[in-house]
Design an enzyme around this catalytic site. Structure first.
Site, mmCIF file in Angstrom:
data_model
loop_
_atom_site.group_PDB
_atom_site.id
_atom_site.type_symbol
_atom_site.label_atom_id
_atom_site.label_comp_id
_atom_site.label_asym_id
_atom_site.label_seq_id
_atom_site.Cartn_x
_atom_site.Cartn_y
_atom_site.Cartn_z
ATOM 1 C CB SER A 248 -11.599 15.026 0.572
ATOM 2 O OG SER A 248 -12.738 15.571 -0.049
ATOM 3 C CE LYS B 92 -15.705 15.457 1.842
ATOM 4 N NZ LYS B 92 -15.369 16.718 1.170
#
Length: 225
Positions: free
Chosen positions: A145, A183
């Site tokens: 991701s 993230k």
């Protein structure tokens, strides 16, 4: 038969355990044996472990156990360096460019759907030039991701310990005290948004009490197979 440095390190660990019950840190061992880098300590410990003189205790930080002493254990352990002595050995500006240090390797972290960040007892040798000031640890990246930020599956994320971060920084975020993920951190409308760097993934939005920052990305290491 042990080398002189292996013998000295074994005795130093034994004395520290007898005095305090706690294994010396890699930094203390490096200074006590007057080694240039922690990678030298790592090699000595690995050699002692392979020969059955010590073992690393699982699930405990800085935990070493002395299993036996060599038959010719007659030399005295090196005296721990004082703060003044350590300061006098330090380079005038920063660390040597070719220095290598050991940082804890705490398992895997997701760059995708959050997975558990395991608290392991391994360590990772890292060029000192990749790290700035502060306390650091490493996590192995699992998932894709964050590929658009250049973070690939199998990379080692080098993380600076901190509980605060600015919007837009890449952080290790602990979600609901159970799962950790890597993230971009964003805050909006009183919520915390964790953004991926891959168009195939959606942002993750949580309440401010559900997310705890445990560090921010300081660098990456990649192995080529």
């Amino acid at each position: 038969m042990l080398t002189r440095k292996q013998h000295e390190l074994l005795r130093f660990i034994q004395v520290r355990l007898e005095e305090s019950g706690i294994s010396p840190s890699f930094e203390e061992m490096k200074e006590a044996l007057d080694l240039k880098s922690k990678s030298g300590v790592h090699r000595l410990i690995s050699a002692l472990e392979e020969r059955g003189f010590i073992r690393r205790l699982p699930n405990r930080a800085r935990a070493l156990e002395v299993l036996r002493q060599p038959e010719d254990a007659t030399s005295k352990p090196p005296k721990p360096a004082s703060a003044k002595e350590i300061a006098s050995r330090a380079p005038a500006v920063g660390r040597p460019a070719n220095d290598v240090i050991e940082i804890p390797l705490h398992g895997r972290i997701a760059a995708g759907v959050p997975i558990e960040a395991l608290e392991g007892q391994s360590s990772l040798p890292v060029p000192a030039a990749l790290l700035g000031s502060g306390d650091h640890y490493a996590l192995e990246v699992s998932g894709d991701s964050m590929v658009e930020a250049g973070i690939l599956d199998g990379d080692f994320a080098l993380v600076k310990r901190t509980t605060t971060a600015r919007d837009g920084e890449i952080v290790v975020a602990l979600i609901r005290g159970e799962e950790a993920t890597l993230k971009y951190l964003r805050r909006e409308d009183g919520m915390v948004r964790l953004d991926p760097a891959n168009a195939a993934y959606e942002p993750q939005i949580y309440g401010p009490d559900e997310v705890e920052v445990q560090g921010k990305l300081a660098g990456l290491l990649r192995r080529y197979h």
